[in-house]
Scaffold this motif. Structure first.
Motif, PDB file in Angstrom:
ATOM      1  N   ARG A  38       0.843  -1.198   0.000  1.00  0.00           N
ATOM      2  CA  ARG A  38       0.000   0.000   0.000  1.00  0.00           C
ATOM      3  C   ARG A  38       0.874   1.243   0.000  1.00  0.00           C
ATOM      4  NH1 ARG A  38      -2.638  -0.399   6.117  1.00  0.00           N
ATOM      5  NH2 ARG A  38      -0.737   0.136   7.297  1.00  0.00           N
ATOM      6  N   GLN A  39       0.307   2.301  -0.561  1.00  0.00           N
ATOM      7  CA  GLN A  39       1.012   3.585  -0.576  1.00  0.00           C
ATOM      8  C   GLN A  39       0.044   4.686  -0.204  1.00  0.00           C
ATOM      9  OE1 GLN A  39       3.071   4.572  -4.238  1.00  0.00           O
ATOM     10  NE2 GLN A  39       4.481   5.884  -3.095  1.00  0.00           N
ATOM     11  N   ALA A  40       0.322   5.304   0.919  1.00  0.00           N
ATOM     12  CA  ALA A  40      -0.479   6.430   1.375  1.00  0.00           C
ATOM     13  C   ALA A  40       0.076   7.712   0.767  1.00  0.00           C
ATOM     14  CB  ALA A  40      -0.440   6.507   2.896  1.00  0.00           C
ATOM     15  N   PRO A  41      -0.741   8.751   0.674  1.00  0.00           N
ATOM     16  CA  PRO A  41      -0.273  10.016   0.094  1.00  0.00           C
ATOM     17  C   PRO A  41       0.960  10.541   0.825  1.00  0.00           C
ATOM     18  CG  PRO A  41      -2.643  10.057   0.346  1.00  0.00           C
ATOM     19  CD  PRO A  41      -2.173   8.810   1.027  1.00  0.00           C
ATOM     20  N   GLY A  42       1.984  10.868   0.056  1.00  0.00           N
ATOM     21  CA  GLY A  42       3.196  11.424   0.625  1.00  0.00           C
ATOM     22  C   GLY A  42       4.100  10.437   1.321  1.00  0.00           C
ATOM     23  N   LYS A  43       3.765   9.158   1.238  1.00  0.00           N
ATOM     24  CA  LYS A  43       4.574   8.140   1.909  1.00  0.00           C
ATOM     25  C   LYS A  43       5.086   7.115   0.899  1.00  0.00           C
ATOM     26  CE  LYS A  43       2.405   8.420   6.467  1.00  0.00           C
ATOM     27  NZ  LYS A  43       1.815   7.637   7.588  1.00  0.00           N
ATOM     28  N   GLU A  44       6.104   6.379   1.319  1.00  0.00           N
ATOM     29  CA  GLU A  44       6.632   5.320   0.475  1.00  0.00           C
ATOM     30  C   GLU A  44       5.690   4.113   0.522  1.00  0.00           C
ATOM     31  OE1 GLU A  44      11.435   6.190   0.734  1.00  0.00           O
ATOM     32  OE2 GLU A  44      10.600   4.313   1.474  1.00  0.00           O
ATOM     33  N   ARG A  45       5.748   3.331  -0.540  1.00  0.00           N
ATOM     34  CA  ARG A  45       4.961   2.112  -0.568  1.00  0.00           C
ATOM     35  C   ARG A  45       5.523   1.131   0.460  1.00  0.00           C
ATOM     36  NH1 ARG A  45       3.592   0.068  -6.423  1.00  0.00           N
ATOM     37  NH2 ARG A  45       5.857  -0.233  -6.522  1.00  0.00           N
ATOM     38  N   GLU A  46       4.614   0.407   1.129  1.00  0.00           N
ATOM     39  CA  GLU A  46       5.035  -0.531   2.159  1.00  0.00           C
ATOM     40  C   GLU A  46       4.315  -1.865   1.978  1.00  0.00           C
ATOM     41  OE1 GLU A  46       3.900   0.772   6.076  1.00  0.00           O
ATOM     42  OE2 GLU A  46       1.789   0.970   5.554  1.00  0.00           O
ATOM     43  N   GLY A  47       4.970  -2.925   2.408  1.00  0.00           N
ATOM     44  CA  GLY A  47       4.362  -4.243   2.349  1.00  0.00           C
ATOM     45  C   GLY A  47       3.336  -4.421   3.445  1.00  0.00           C
ATOM     46  N   VAL A  48       2.254  -5.114   3.106  1.00  0.00           N
ATOM     47  CA  VAL A  48       1.161  -5.328   4.048  1.00  0.00           C
ATOM     48  C   VAL A  48       1.052  -6.807   4.418  1.00  0.00           C
ATOM     49  CG1 VAL A  48      -1.331  -5.190   4.343  1.00  0.00           C
ATOM     50  CG2 VAL A  48      -0.106  -3.335   3.170  1.00  0.00           C
ATOM     51  N   SER A  49       0.989  -7.656   3.402  1.00  0.00           N
ATOM     52  CA  SER A  49       0.817  -9.075   3.645  1.00  0.00           C
ATOM     53  C   SER A  49       1.227  -9.839   2.401  1.00  0.00           C
ATOM     54  CB  SER A  49      -0.652  -9.387   3.984  1.00  0.00           C
ATOM     55  OG  SER A  49      -0.827 -10.755   4.271  1.00  0.00           O
ATOM     56  N   TYR A 101      10.337 -16.029  -6.981  1.00  0.00           N
ATOM     57  CA  TYR A 101      11.385 -16.732  -6.239  1.00  0.00           C
ATOM     58  C   TYR A 101      11.627 -16.225  -4.825  1.00  0.00           C
ATOM     59  CZ  TYR A 101      12.591 -18.723 -10.756  1.00  0.00           C
ATOM     60  OH  TYR A 101      12.563 -19.387 -11.950  1.00  0.00           O
ATOM     61  N   GLY A 102      11.189 -15.035  -4.524  1.00  0.00           N
ATOM     62  CA  GLY A 102      11.510 -14.462  -3.220  1.00  0.00           C
ATOM     63  C   GLY A 102      10.428 -14.709  -2.192  1.00  0.00           C
ATOM     64  N   TRP A 103      10.683 -14.192  -0.997  1.00  0.00           N
ATOM     65  CA  TRP A 103       9.710 -14.248   0.102  1.00  0.00           C
ATOM     66  C   TRP A 103       9.982 -13.049   0.985  1.00  0.00           C
ATOM     67  CZ3 TRP A 103       5.224 -16.018   1.106  1.00  0.00           C
ATOM     68  CH2 TRP A 103       4.726 -16.042   2.408  1.00  0.00           C
ATOM     69  N   GLY A 104       9.114 -12.070   0.875  1.00  0.00           N
ATOM     70  CA  GLY A 104       9.295 -10.866   1.673  1.00  0.00           C
ATOM     71  C   GLY A 104       8.703  -9.667   0.971  1.00  0.00           C
ATOM     72  N   PHE A 105       9.028  -8.489   1.493  1.00  0.00           N
ATOM     73  CA  PHE A 105       8.465  -7.251   0.967  1.00  0.00           C
ATOM     74  C   PHE A 105       9.487  -6.436   0.162  1.00  0.00           C
ATOM     75  CE2 PHE A 105       4.563  -8.061   2.717  1.00  0.00           C
ATOM     76  CZ  PHE A 105       4.487  -8.040   4.107  1.00  0.00           C
ATOM     77  N   ARG A 106      10.509  -7.072  -0.337  1.00  0.00           N
ATOM     78  CA  ARG A 106      11.477  -6.376  -1.182  1.00  0.00           C
ATOM     79  C   ARG A 106      10.864  -6.186  -2.560  1.00  0.00           C
ATOM     80  NH1 ARG A 106      14.020  -9.872   2.116  1.00  0.00           N
ATOM     81  NH2 ARG A 106      13.674 -11.597   0.653  1.00  0.00           N
ATOM     82  N   GLU A 107      10.524  -4.972  -2.889  1.00  0.00           N
ATOM     83  CA  GLU A 107       9.759  -4.704  -4.111  1.00  0.00           C
ATOM     84  C   GLU A 107      10.492  -5.122  -5.369  1.00  0.00           C
ATOM     85  OE1 GLU A 107       7.601  -0.726  -2.279  1.00  0.00           O
ATOM     86  OE2 GLU A 107       7.901  -0.892  -4.437  1.00  0.00           O
ATOM     87  N   TYR A 108      11.821  -5.011  -5.368  1.00  0.00           N
ATOM     88  CA  TYR A 108      12.572  -5.343  -6.575  1.00  0.00           C
ATOM     89  C   TYR A 108      12.503  -6.824  -6.912  1.00  0.00           C
ATOM     90  CZ  TYR A 108      16.233  -6.820  -3.273  1.00  0.00           C
ATOM     91  OH  TYR A 108      16.925  -7.437  -2.275  1.00  0.00           O
TER      92      TYR A 108
END
Length: 123
Positions: A38-49, A101-108
Motif C-alpha cells: 500500500r502507498q499512502a499520500p506522501g509516503k513510500e509504498r510498504e508491504g502489508v501481507s 522466487y523471493g519471500w518478503g516485501f522487497r519490491e525489486y
C-alpha cells in the motif's frame, strides 16, 4: 498477457471492513507468492501481507496483524485481503504483486504488479 487486477476498494468508516481481491492471469499462479502493498499520500509504498500459493504460508506487517487476513483461491487464481477494524491510517492505494522466487516485501523481487485500488477510511 500477464495481468494482476485489484478490486474491492472503496470508502469505509473507521472500524469497518473491506475485502480486496487480486485476480491473476497469464502466469502459473501456484508458483508465485502474492504480496499486498500500500502507498499512502506522501509516503513510500510498504508491504502489508503476502501468501505463498504453493504451500499457503502467510506473513503480515506488524501494523495489520490481527486485523487483516490474506487468503488464496488457487482454482480462481485470486488472492484476497480481508481487512477488518480499519483505521484512518489504513487509507492508501493497495497494490498486489507476484514474486516467483523471493519471500518478503522487497519490491525489486516482484515480477508483476497490478494498477492498485483505493481504500479510504474515514474517521
Amino acid at each position: 498477457e500477464v495481468q494482476l487486477v485489484e478490486s474491492g476498494g472503496g470508502l469505509v468508516q473507521a472500524g469497518g471492513s473491506l475485502r480486496l481481491s487480486c485476480e491473476a492471469s497469464g502466469f502459473t499462479f501456484d508458483d508465485y507468492a502474492i504480496g499486498w502493498f500500500r502507498q499512502a499520500p506522501g509516503k513510500e509504498r510498504e508491504g502489508v501481507s503476502l501468501i505463498n500459493n504453493s504451500d499457503g504460508d502467510t506473513h503480515y506487517a506488524d501494523s495489520v496483524k490481527g486485523r487483516f487476513t490474506i487468503s488464496s483461491d488457487n482454482a480462481k487464481n485470486t488472492v484476497y485481503l480481508q481487512m477488518n477494524s480499519l483505521k484512518p491510517e489504513d487509507t492508501a492505494v493497495y497494490y498486489c504483486a507476484a514474486d516467483r522466487y523471493g519471500w518478503g516485501f522487497r519490491e525489486y523481487e516482484y515480477d508483476y504488479w497490478g494498477q492498485g485500488t483505493q481504500v479510504t477510511v474515514s474517521s
